[in-house]
Write a protein that holds these residues in place. Sequence first.
Motif, PDB file in Angstrom:
ATOM      1  N   THR A 162     -13.983 -40.863  13.132  1.00 61.15           N
ATOM      2  CA  THR A 162     -13.780 -40.622  11.704  1.00 61.15           C
ATOM      3  C   THR A 162     -14.939 -41.195  10.901  1.00 61.15           C
ATOM      4  N   ASP A 192     -13.236 -36.011  10.799  1.00 67.53           N
ATOM      5  CA  ASP A 192     -12.599 -35.676   9.529  1.00 67.53           C
ATOM      6  C   ASP A 192     -13.507 -34.859   8.603  1.00 67.53           C
ATOM      7  N   CYS A 223      -7.450 -40.742  11.950  1.00 70.38           N
ATOM      8  CA  CYS A 223      -7.847 -39.817  10.887  1.00 70.38           C
ATOM      9  C   CYS A 223      -6.779 -39.683   9.805  1.00 70.38           C
TER      10      CYS A 223
END
Length: 282
Positions: free
Chosen positions: A112, A87, A17
């Motif tokens: 992510t 994220d 991330c």
Amino acid sequence: MRSFKYSLFLLLACLACSPSEVVYEEYIPDYSLQEKAVASLLKKHPIEIVVHRGANHLAPENTFAAAAKAIELGVDYVEIDVHRSLDGVHYIMHDLGLGRTTDGWGPIRLRTSEYIDKLDAGSWFGEAYAGEKVPRLEEYLRWIKGKAKAYLDVKTADLEEVVRLVRKYNMEDETFFWFWSDSMLEEFSVLAPELRVKINAHSVEEVMEAKEKYDADIIECNVQEITPEMVQLCDSLGIQIMAYASSNTAEEFKTVIKSEADLVNLDKPGLYLEVLQAMQGL
């Protein structure tokens, strides 16, 4: 050992991330939508059609392709499931994990957006849909606006961001919501009291609770549970009734069409239209 593997996966996901040079390219397919002739049957049909995960018997569920097939059949709403990535990007997917409907793996909340955006969400359904992406919620709302309305089944989310997106695309009157938990519903009601919520209710008593406790705008139940008493109560409270099609058979659809439901949540819009056409003697 299992705990160690999970901790290692979480560590790797967090590392993934970190900032990168990857630039996201917007993904909104340019479908040439051709409304089917039978879609005209729904224009004067009193029961609004909600298609569960899109036309999921015709295209891979919760994709642009499944929504496009539903729109061509003239449905009113497309139901979508909402999850949040590690994220903070919201995606349309039903499961907690990526494995069933993509070529990825792991929980979506621990992946992510860079990872999710690269996944193939169509090949599992058929070669014709190879390369279909997991839709981002924002792109999906922008694309579907003016084509159909949306029913959002919110599973994991930053509710402030979801509300922001709905307001950004002026879809306050074109959406309604359901939540996995009471705490999410309570938070949502404070953030956006003007947005409509759906509650499951299977009796007159549960309808009253849905209104008093959650200020429900729509209740969902099996078609067999729609009684004259329930219809009268919902009318008096300003609540719409959505019938849930559990078997998606022609016989069940006949019962729905004859009922006093305001909406129906189903998986097979094509078969529903066939039944409606036959019942209208066309």
